[in-house]
Scaffold this motif. Structure first.
Motif, PDB file in Angstrom:
ATOM      1  N   ALA A  38       0.819  -1.215   0.000  1.00 58.64           N
ATOM      2  CA  ALA A  38       0.000   0.000   0.000  1.00 58.64           C
ATOM      3  C   ALA A  38       0.852   1.263   0.000  1.00 58.64           C
ATOM      4  O   ALA A  38       0.493   2.263  -0.614  1.00 58.64           O
ATOM      5  N   SER A  86      -1.700   4.369   1.867  1.00 57.61           N
ATOM      6  CA  SER A  86      -2.481   3.790   2.963  1.00 57.61           C
ATOM      7  C   SER A  86      -3.036   4.855   3.894  1.00 57.61           C
ATOM      8  O   SER A  86      -3.935   4.569   4.687  1.00 57.61           O
ATOM      9  N   SER A 119      -3.517  -0.605  -2.905  1.00 50.36           N
ATOM     10  CA  SER A 119      -2.639  -1.759  -2.699  1.00 50.36           C
ATOM     11  C   SER A 119      -2.779  -2.773  -3.833  1.00 50.36           C
ATOM     12  O   SER A 119      -1.778  -3.323  -4.321  1.00 50.36           O
ATOM     13  N   TYR A 177      -4.867  -5.615   3.517  1.00 55.13           N
ATOM     14  CA  TYR A 177      -4.247  -5.363   2.225  1.00 55.13           C
ATOM     15  C   TYR A 177      -3.880  -6.658   1.504  1.00 55.13           C
ATOM     16  O   TYR A 177      -4.020  -6.768   0.290  1.00 55.13           O
TER      17      TYR A 177
END
Length: 522
Positions: A61, A65, A92, A393
């Motif tokens: 990510a 993120s 991601s 993720y």
């Protein structure tokens, strides 16, 4: 190179200068910034880890993120034009499939090589048996700990690092084949609201590594080998000697100036805290010298972090960098006459798969009449927010969910006619082909399908998604309105965990522009 009619404009948030987890950042793009080239625009910021816990971004990510949600409104009348939820998870997925060269993602966006969700840890030629594990653990190696350093008290303290991430929004032309300019002027200006993610969804703890294994050391927790093992001191000393072989000082996770907690059992029992004054390698063993009085530790000597602190992040020096384009006069006249701005975006639908279900229908109650494709992501609810190896993720592969049947249902028809099994030993190639076609329908060219080296070739090494192309080409769409869309899943066995399902439905949207109002048509 930008032409003479192009320039970059820097905008700062209108609601502050520093931001923490779960707060909002707001940017106002005035109508006098007439047209913007979204694919050359980006978000720039400094990230600071003020906690005393070593941590870094999740490998796939990266700095994207930080964004949980992005909402874009008309600045003139406040109408919502686009809303993107679960933004970091989609970033991601994109980073894995759409990246050819990892270096740019590592340097600019804070990703970590290897840029993949899973890796093989065991492979047997005779039986073709492979053990697949998440590739989420941030190992303590040079470069992996750049979000923290050591303060004067001996504890870890973060240092700001600058990152640049693209704007993955439809209005800014992130999706689609044709290059388009965003008509800020015609939309009455834009207000971009970015909701920041939780700390646990942004930073992953750094794990320590010795010659035996990776050690996910929790603060004050010494069970399950989650500690750094040292030999008995055998006399009064200030030096701790590692039990396991150590290749270098960087991989142990400790550093000079850091504070650690030393524990021991038996006659020389201890529970003390000291600062590290020196680290060296001697005969493949790590020697750690600490300050204070000498000690005599005789049984089960180990070290852990001294404090129980959750990694946190702070943002500063935030800037929205927009590439403003002034088109030629003839083009400007034609654009202003247009009353419609088209772009591709997505909406998300959440579902829950119970652990005991062997058949499950994922409902997709979308009302869009111009759908392009759909992706479904699988998350283990029990480890979604794990501090070392989060599942949000990485997701789950068919092996972990026991998924063995995939088929879509739209307008009383099944797609494909025969359900396929996405398991690694069955129809994995069919599943990957569906993913490639789905990305292609939104103007994205898949660069990789995973790691094909050695044992990694035998299973999914990127985040698994169940995907389906609904309409091929720039000029074709698929109506989901009243289609009663479903993703029908079958499983060979129950699971020990519930699974969160996130479906991203991509479609073409139009903003109808008139003198008095804007209307978003789905």
């Amino acid at each position: 190179m930008l032409g003479s009619t192009s320039k970059y404009i820097s905008l700062v948030p209108s609601n502050g200068t520093q931001f923490k987890a779960e707060q909002k950042m707001e940017f106002e793009i005035k109508p006098n910034i007439s047209f913007v080239k979204g694919k050359d625009s980006y978000l720039s910021f400094d990230v600071h880890n003020p906690s005393q816990v070593p941590a870094n971004f999740f490998n796939t990510a990266g700095a994207s993120s930080i964004i949980d949600r992005m909402d874009i409104y008309s600045l003139n009348n406040g109408q919502l034009l686009e809303s993107l939820t679960n933004y970091s998870i989609w970033s991601s997925i994109e980073n894995q499939y759409l990246t050819r060269d990892e270096n740019e993602k590592v340097l600019k966006e804070g990703c970590t090589a290897e840029l993949k969700a899973y890796k093989a840890s065991q492979y047997t030629e005779a039986t073709n048996v492979q053990r697949h594990i998440p590739n989420t653990l941030n190992e303590a190696e040079p470069g992996a700990t750049k979000l923290y350093t050591i303060d004067s008290t001996g504890n870890k303290k973060g240092i700001p690092v600058k990152y640049c991430i693209p704007l993955k929004a439809g209005i800014f032309n992130h999706f689609g084949v044709m290059e388009k300019l965003t008509p800020i002027l015609l939309l009455g200006g834009l207000r971009v609201e970015i909701t920041l993610n939780k700390d646990v969804q942004v930073l992953s703890r750094i794990v320590m590594k010795d010659g035996t294994s990776l050690r996910t050391m929790n603060d004050h927790v010494v069970a399950n080998n989650n500690f750094f093992r040292c030999a008995n001191s055998g006399g009064n000393t200030n030096t701790l000697i590692s039990t396991e072989d150590q290749a270098n000082a960087q991989q142990c996770g400790w550093s000079v100036g850091q504070r650690l907690r030393i524990l021991a059992d038996g006659g020389g029992s201890a529970d003390i805290e000291r600062n590290i004054t020196a680290i060296s390698i001697n005969a493949s063993k790590l020697n750690i010298v600490v300050d204070g009085a000498a000690f005599n530790l005789t049984t089960n000597v180990r070290c852990v972090h001294p404090v129980d602190v959750v990694p946190t992040y702070e943002l500063s020096n935030v800037e929205l960098k927009l590439c403003e384009i002034v088109p030629p006069r003839d083009m400007l006249k034609s654009v202003i006459k247009e009353s419609q701005f088209d772009f591709i975006s997505y909406e998300t639908f959440l579902d829950n798969l119970p652990a005991t279900s062997l058949n499950h229908n994922v409902e997709m109650p979308s009302i869009t009449e111009r759908a392009k494709c759909v992706f479904t992501h699988y998350i283990n609810n029990t480890s979604e927010n794990h501090e070392f190896s989060p599942n949000s993720y990485v997701g789950n592969t068919p092996t972990e969910t026991n998924l063995n049947s995939v088929q879509y249902f739209f307008n009383n028809k099944l797609y494909p006619l025969r359900a396929y099994n996405p398991n690694k030993n069955k129809d994995r190639i069919v599943s990957l082909n569906e993913t490639v076609k789905a990305f292609s329908s939104i103007g994205k060219v898949v660069q990789k399908l995973g790691d094909t080296a050695g044992a990694n070739a035998c299973d999914y090494s990127f985040t698994y998604t169940t995907a389906r192309e609904l309409a091929r080409g720039e000029d074709f769409v698929f109506s989901l309105k009243d289609a009663e869309g479903q993703l029908r899943l079958g499983f060979s066995a129950a699971r020990t965990f519930n699974t969160k399902l996130i479906s991203y439905v991509f479609s073409v949207r139009s903003i109808m522009i008139s003198n008095n109002a804007l209307e978003v048509v789905y």
